[in-house]
Design a protein around this motif. Sequence first.
Motif, PDB file in Angstrom:
ATOM      1  N   LYS A 104      -3.072 -15.378  56.224  1.00 27.36           N
ATOM      2  CA  LYS A 104      -2.933 -14.176  55.421  1.00 27.36           C
ATOM      3  C   LYS A 104      -2.095 -14.457  54.187  1.00 27.36           C
ATOM      4  CE  LYS A 104      -3.448 -10.844  59.196  1.00 27.36           C
ATOM      5  NZ  LYS A 104      -2.848  -9.693  59.920  1.00 27.36           N
ATOM      6  N   ALA A 105      -2.474 -13.816  53.091  1.00 26.08           N
ATOM      7  CA  ALA A 105      -1.735 -13.958  51.832  1.00 26.08           C
ATOM      8  C   ALA A 105      -1.009 -12.660  51.518  1.00 26.08           C
ATOM      9  CB  ALA A 105      -2.691 -14.312  50.703  1.00 26.08           C
ATOM     10  N   LYS A 106       0.097 -12.783  50.785  1.00 28.09           N
ATOM     11  CA  LYS A 106       0.865 -11.595  50.428  1.00 28.09           C
ATOM     12  C   LYS A 106       0.153 -10.765  49.366  1.00 28.09           C
ATOM     13  CE  LYS A 106       5.354 -13.677  51.509  1.00 28.09           C
ATOM     14  NZ  LYS A 106       6.682 -14.064  50.982  1.00 28.09           N
ATOM     15  N   SER A 107      -0.558 -11.436  48.448  1.00 30.06           N
ATOM     16  CA  SER A 107      -1.247 -10.719  47.383  1.00 30.06           C
ATOM     17  C   SER A 107      -2.751 -10.690  47.650  1.00 30.06           C
ATOM     18  CB  SER A 107      -0.979 -11.381  46.026  1.00 30.06           C
ATOM     19  OG  SER A 107      -1.388 -12.737  46.045  1.00 30.06           O
ATOM     20  N   PRO A 108      -3.410  -9.556  47.387  1.00 30.72           N
ATOM     21  CA  PRO A 108      -4.855  -9.452  47.624  1.00 30.72           C
ATOM     22  C   PRO A 108      -5.630 -10.388  46.706  1.00 30.72           C
ATOM     23  CG  PRO A 108      -4.039  -7.546  46.413  1.00 30.72           C
ATOM     24  CD  PRO A 108      -2.833  -8.313  46.842  1.00 30.72           C
ATOM     25  N   GLY A 109      -6.720 -10.915  47.211  1.00 29.26           N
ATOM     26  CA  GLY A 109      -7.545 -11.816  46.408  1.00 29.26           C
ATOM     27  C   GLY A 109      -7.131 -13.266  46.484  1.00 29.26           C
ATOM     28  N   THR A 110      -5.966 -13.535  47.095  1.00 29.50           N
ATOM     29  CA  THR A 110      -5.518 -14.918  47.266  1.00 29.50           C
ATOM     30  C   THR A 110      -6.025 -15.444  48.604  1.00 29.50           C
ATOM     31  OG1 THR A 110      -3.518 -14.499  45.976  1.00 29.50           O
ATOM     32  CG2 THR A 110      -3.531 -16.461  47.362  1.00 29.50           C
ATOM     33  N   LEU A 111      -6.717 -16.574  48.589  1.00 27.89           N
ATOM     34  CA  LEU A 111      -7.307 -17.124  49.802  1.00 27.89           C
ATOM     35  C   LEU A 111      -6.518 -18.342  50.257  1.00 27.89           C
ATOM     36  CD1 LEU A 111     -11.044 -16.874  48.751  1.00 27.89           C
ATOM     37  CD2 LEU A 111      -9.838 -15.408  50.366  1.00 27.89           C
ATOM     38  N   LEU A 112      -5.991 -18.265  51.488  1.00 29.31           N
ATOM     39  CA  LEU A 112      -5.144 -19.327  52.011  1.00 29.31           C
ATOM     40  C   LEU A 112      -5.646 -19.790  53.372  1.00 29.31           C
ATOM     41  CD1 LEU A 112      -1.627 -17.795  51.210  1.00 29.31           C
ATOM     42  CD2 LEU A 112      -2.917 -19.432  49.822  1.00 29.31           C
ATOM     43  N   THR A 155       0.912 -29.323  61.012  1.00 28.49           N
ATOM     44  CA  THR A 155       2.218 -29.281  60.347  1.00 28.49           C
ATOM     45  C   THR A 155       2.633 -27.861  59.968  1.00 28.49           C
ATOM     46  OG1 THR A 155       1.460 -29.458  58.032  1.00 28.49           O
ATOM     47  CG2 THR A 155       1.613 -31.501  59.312  1.00 28.49           C
ATOM     48  N   GLY A 156       1.723 -26.901  60.069  1.00 28.72           N
ATOM     49  CA  GLY A 156       2.037 -25.531  59.683  1.00 28.72           C
ATOM     50  C   GLY A 156       2.081 -25.318  58.180  1.00 28.72           C
ATOM     51  N   SER A 157       1.640 -26.303  57.413  1.00 27.11           N
ATOM     52  CA  SER A 157       1.649 -26.163  55.953  1.00 27.11           C
ATOM     53  C   SER A 157       0.614 -25.146  55.508  1.00 27.11           C
ATOM     54  CB  SER A 157       1.360 -27.519  55.286  1.00 27.11           C
ATOM     55  OG  SER A 157       2.372 -28.461  55.614  1.00 27.11           O
ATOM     56  N   LEU A 158       0.906 -24.483  54.394  1.00 26.35           N
ATOM     57  CA  LEU A 158       0.040 -23.458  53.833  1.00 26.35           C
ATOM     58  C   LEU A 158      -0.716 -24.036  52.649  1.00 26.35           C
ATOM     59  CD1 LEU A 158      -0.515 -20.412  54.374  1.00 26.35           C
ATOM     60  CD2 LEU A 158       1.158 -19.924  52.570  1.00 26.35           C
ATOM     61  N   TRP A 159      -2.036 -23.786  52.600  1.00 28.79           N
ATOM     62  CA  TRP A 159      -2.903 -24.402  51.596  1.00 28.79           C
ATOM     63  C   TRP A 159      -3.696 -23.332  50.846  1.00 28.79           C
ATOM     64  CZ3 TRP A 159      -3.450 -29.944  51.670  1.00 28.79           C
ATOM     65  CH2 TRP A 159      -2.796 -30.560  52.746  1.00 28.79           C
ATOM     66  N   GLU A 160      -3.910 -23.571  49.551  1.00 22.26           N
ATOM     67  CA  GLU A 160      -4.870 -22.785  48.802  1.00 22.26           C
ATOM     68  C   GLU A 160      -6.261 -23.185  49.277  1.00 22.26           C
ATOM     69  OE1 GLU A 160      -2.587 -22.087  44.543  1.00 22.26           O
ATOM     70  OE2 GLU A 160      -4.003 -23.744  44.759  1.00 22.26           O
ATOM     71  N   ARG A 161      -7.026 -22.208  49.674  1.00 21.90           N
ATOM     72  CA  ARG A 161      -8.293 -22.511  50.346  1.00 21.90           C
ATOM     73  C   ARG A 161      -9.313 -23.175  49.424  1.00 21.90           C
ATOM     74  NH1 ARG A 161     -11.189 -17.606  53.329  1.00 21.90           N
ATOM     75  NH2 ARG A 161      -9.057 -17.382  54.149  1.00 21.90           N
ATOM     76  N   LEU A 162      -9.413 -22.742  48.168  1.00 19.58           N
ATOM     77  CA  LEU A 162     -10.472 -23.251  47.300  1.00 19.58           C
ATOM     78  C   LEU A 162     -10.033 -24.378  46.380  1.00 19.58           C
ATOM     79  CD1 LEU A 162     -12.313 -19.939  46.372  1.00 19.58           C
ATOM     80  CD2 LEU A 162     -13.027 -21.691  47.993  1.00 19.58           C
TER      81      LEU A 162
END
Length: 221
Positions: free
Chosen positions: A162-170, A176-183
Amino acid sequence: MHNRNIDLNGKKTTLEFGHEGVLYRQSFVMYDKQTDTKWNHSTGLAMSGKLTGMRLEILPSWVVRWERWKAMHPKTKVLARDGRGGFMGTYVADRHANDFGLSVGQGPQAKLYPYDLLIKQEVVNDVVTPHAVVAVFDPIHKEAMAFSRKIDNQTLTFEPAKAKSPGTLLMRDRETGSLWERLSGKAIDGKLEGKSILPLISVPWLKERWRQIYPEGLIYR
């Protein structure tokens, strides 16, 4: 997208292509002006002529909306052309998503990820020999990409985040639990922050045309 540079009689040659004006298995045919060899534009395979059997290198590319690309690459250059549409038509995957899929790999190893499945499962961990693959999807704009899941000799497993801002795809990797930009395939938080996974050759296809070119290919279920 193909690399036009080939080795011709021991000399590096840059081919110039034109449209042959015919179709092969619902896919248009190119010819090169140096040898008049006929090429399949989808696979880069020379089908007849002097260079029969040679295959052009396919380069990574992404079918993406202009506003997204411009935001990511504000200094990008554009190959300008007149008008819109034309006899080749206009890409409309966002309106007819169920007709499309993302093709990853070449030849009998090719695999298609149907958009109607990706709409329901936006992050898919899979294997397309020889790569461990993650196929990702933007359900709003109907855009898809594929990346290698291997980084620093470690194979990651991804899931939507889940992303904090709408339209952001993660997405997040379980290892490792790292967070990635999906695209973009870039880690923006966590142990792997700043690292990027490698984009793979992946092309949007009409499903019926893909089956014509890759009769032995697999469809992800």
